[in-house]
Write an enzyme that holds these catalytic residues in place. Sequence first.
Site, PDB file in Angstrom:
ATOM      1  N   SER A 156      47.188 -68.269 -32.562  1.00  0.00           N
ATOM      2  CA  SER A 156      47.962 -67.645 -33.650  1.00  0.00           C
ATOM      3  C   SER A 156      48.331 -68.721 -34.653  1.00  0.00           C
ATOM      4  CB  SER A 156      49.243 -67.032 -33.097  1.00  0.00           C
ATOM      5  OG  SER A 156      50.156 -66.769 -34.156  1.00  0.00           O
ATOM      6  N   TYR A 169      56.511 -68.452 -27.958  1.00  0.00           N
ATOM      7  CA  TYR A 169      55.199 -67.974 -28.428  1.00  0.00           C
ATOM      8  C   TYR A 169      54.415 -69.115 -29.090  1.00  0.00           C
ATOM      9  CZ  TYR A 169      52.062 -64.596 -30.817  1.00  0.00           C
ATOM     10  OH  TYR A 169      50.988 -63.873 -31.273  1.00  0.00           O
TER      11      TYR A 169
HETATM   12  N1  CAA Z   1      64.556 -67.501 -41.035  1.00  0.00           N
HETATM   13  C1  CAA Z   1      65.758 -68.101 -41.221  1.00  0.00           C
HETATM   14  N2  CAA Z   1      66.868 -67.699 -40.623  1.00  0.00           N
HETATM   15  C2  CAA Z   1      66.786 -66.634 -39.823  1.00  0.00           C
HETATM   16  C3  CAA Z   1      65.590 -65.954 -39.592  1.00  0.00           C
HETATM   17  C4  CAA Z   1      64.440 -66.428 -40.242  1.00  0.00           C
HETATM   18  N3  CAA Z   1      63.239 -65.843 -40.082  1.00  0.00           N
HETATM   19  N4  CAA Z   1      65.824 -64.946 -38.726  1.00  0.00           N
HETATM   20  C5  CAA Z   1      67.132 -64.977 -38.429  1.00  0.00           C
HETATM   21  N5  CAA Z   1      67.710 -65.992 -39.097  1.00  0.00           N
HETATM   22  C6  CAA Z   1      69.094 -66.389 -39.055  1.00  0.00           C
HETATM   23  C7  CAA Z   1      70.008 -65.191 -39.085  1.00  0.00           C
HETATM   24  O1  CAA Z   1      70.209 -64.761 -40.420  1.00  0.00           O
HETATM   25  C8  CAA Z   1      71.241 -65.751 -38.443  1.00  0.00           C
HETATM   26  O2  CAA Z   1      71.965 -66.535 -39.370  1.00  0.00           O
HETATM   27  P1  CAA Z   1      73.562 -66.471 -39.397  1.00  0.00           P
HETATM   28  O3  CAA Z   1      74.003 -66.877 -38.000  1.00  0.00           O
HETATM   29  O4  CAA Z   1      73.903 -67.441 -40.449  1.00  0.00           O
HETATM   30  O5  CAA Z   1      73.885 -65.038 -39.711  1.00  0.00           O
HETATM   31  C9  CAA Z   1      70.702 -66.707 -37.390  1.00  0.00           C
HETATM   32  O6  CAA Z   1      69.373 -67.027 -37.814  1.00  0.00           O
HETATM   33  C10 CAA Z   1      70.626 -66.099 -36.015  1.00  0.00           C
HETATM   34  O7  CAA Z   1      70.169 -64.792 -36.167  1.00  0.00           O
HETATM   35  P2  CAA Z   1      70.145 -63.764 -34.975  1.00  0.00           P
HETATM   36  O8  CAA Z   1      71.414 -63.803 -34.210  1.00  0.00           O
HETATM   37  O9  CAA Z   1      69.658 -62.442 -35.462  1.00  0.00           O
HETATM   38  O10 CAA Z   1      69.031 -64.474 -34.090  1.00  0.00           O
HETATM   39  P3  CAA Z   1      68.278 -63.949 -32.858  1.00  0.00           P
HETATM   40  O11 CAA Z   1      68.283 -65.006 -31.806  1.00  0.00           O
HETATM   41  O12 CAA Z   1      68.712 -62.592 -32.431  1.00  0.00           O
HETATM   42  O13 CAA Z   1      66.795 -63.857 -33.398  1.00  0.00           O
HETATM   43  C11 CAA Z   1      64.957 -62.852 -34.430  1.00  0.00           C
HETATM   44  C12 CAA Z   1      66.445 -63.057 -34.478  1.00  0.00           C
HETATM   45  C13 CAA Z   1      64.564 -62.171 -33.109  1.00  0.00           C
HETATM   46  C14 CAA Z   1      64.209 -64.164 -34.501  1.00  0.00           C
HETATM   47  C15 CAA Z   1      64.624 -61.931 -35.594  1.00  0.00           C
HETATM   48  O14 CAA Z   1      64.966 -62.602 -36.794  1.00  0.00           O
HETATM   49  C16 CAA Z   1      63.151 -61.598 -35.638  1.00  0.00           C
HETATM   50  O15 CAA Z   1      62.688 -60.711 -34.927  1.00  0.00           O
HETATM   51  N6  CAA Z   1      62.434 -62.298 -36.491  1.00  0.00           N
HETATM   52  C17 CAA Z   1      60.987 -62.076 -36.612  1.00  0.00           C
HETATM   53  C18 CAA Z   1      60.243 -63.011 -35.715  1.00  0.00           C
HETATM   54  C19 CAA Z   1      58.813 -62.936 -36.060  1.00  0.00           C
HETATM   55  O16 CAA Z   1      58.394 -63.277 -37.159  1.00  0.00           O
HETATM   56  N7  CAA Z   1      57.993 -62.480 -35.119  1.00  0.00           N
HETATM   57  C20 CAA Z   1      56.588 -62.388 -35.381  1.00  0.00           C
HETATM   58  C21 CAA Z   1      56.040 -61.336 -34.488  1.00  0.00           C
HETATM   59  S1  CAA Z   1      54.340 -61.087 -34.862  1.00  0.00           S
HETATM   60  C22 CAA Z   1      53.535 -62.260 -34.036  1.00  0.00           C
HETATM   61  O17 CAA Z   1      54.087 -63.063 -33.342  1.00  0.00           O
HETATM   62  C23 CAA Z   1      52.043 -62.239 -34.161  1.00  0.00           C
HETATM   63  C24 CAA Z   1      51.530 -63.508 -34.681  1.00  0.00           C
HETATM   64  O18 CAA Z   1      50.834 -64.207 -33.965  1.00  0.00           O
HETATM   65  C25 CAA Z   1      51.778 -63.895 -36.069  1.00  0.00           C
END
Ligand code: CAA
Length: 261
Positions: A156, A169
């Site tokens: 990936s 991941y």
């Molecule tokens: N960038 C910067 N900051 C982020 C962020 C990001 N992408 N996502 C969350 N944050 C911040 C939040 O705003 C929060 O900030 P504050 O504390 O200041 O409010 C802090 O980080 C913590 O946020 P959460 O409590 O929501 O964090 P969490 O541990 O629950 O995680 C997450 C959140 C699960 C990562 C969620 O943001 C998410 O699902 N993000 C998407 C992840 C992603 O891109 N996955 C790809 C899946 S597809 C794939 O993997 C296939 C491939 O090969 C490409």
Amino acid sequence: MPETQLTAIVERRSNKLFGLNALVTGSSRGIGRAIARSLGAHGANVAVHCRQGVDEAQSLALELSAAGSRAMVVCGDLAKEIQARRVAEEVLGAFSGIDILINNAGITRDKSFLKMTRDQWQDVVETNLNSLYSLTQAVLPQMTQRGWGRIINISSVVGQMGAFGQTNYAAAKAGIIGFTKALARETAARGVTVNAVAPGYIETAMTAAIPPDVKAKIVETIPAKRFGAPEEVAEACLFLASREAAYITGAVINVNGGVYL
Ligand code: CAA
């Protein structure tokens, strides 16, 4: 991607892979399904593997059989070594050999690192990386004995550039790249190529789970300004699996719309 262009990719058929047996892990849906369809459409016999999605796997196997390929369904949790080896053995028995192994099965358990549990770490590493050990151990000996094989590992872009919330991941997907390059060196003189395909963000159930605000930000960073289609990843795999790709080994083919250059 325009609908007509996609249809053209899916419907193109040939006998390019005639006589070759393929096992595609995690092929009941998503990228794996597109790969299995593509290999089948080009004449390969295909083992469709699933963990839970038996109905989807069976419908794909029926579709492939109706189109003239030999197809079978094999189920098992690849995170468990015993099951992974059984999956390989079932296919080896039914097809009397595996020429093409596509290590595609993968999961996400996204969480920022300090909140990530040991289970979330372990589940992803077991399924996405350690399963390559079990399956490849079971499949490689008969490839080297025959002096021909194709191993294609689905990494990936996240393994190349990281992503917020995906330390587990990213570690597993980067590990796949190291595994690919090391094994390629070991098997090149025995007719077995080992390559990785590194998809970017592709329209699947996995990316559908990305929160919409995060998804919109990701699209902005992709030079192509869209997510990819599973069939676009399958095209790269089809080429690497072909007889024509004999001199390509240890490569990482990016299919990512330019998000990582
Ligand atoms: N960038 C910067 N900051 C982020 C962020 C990001 N992408 N996502 C969350 N944050 C911040 C939040 O705003 C929060 O900030 P504050 O504390 O200041 O409010 C802090 O980080 C913590 O946020 P959460 O409590 O929501 O964090 P969490 O541990 O629950 O995680 C997450 C959140 C699960 C990562 C969620 O943001 C998410 O699902 N993000 C998407 C992840 C992603 O891109 N996955 C790809 C899946 S597809 C794939 O993997 C296939 C491939 O090969 C490409």
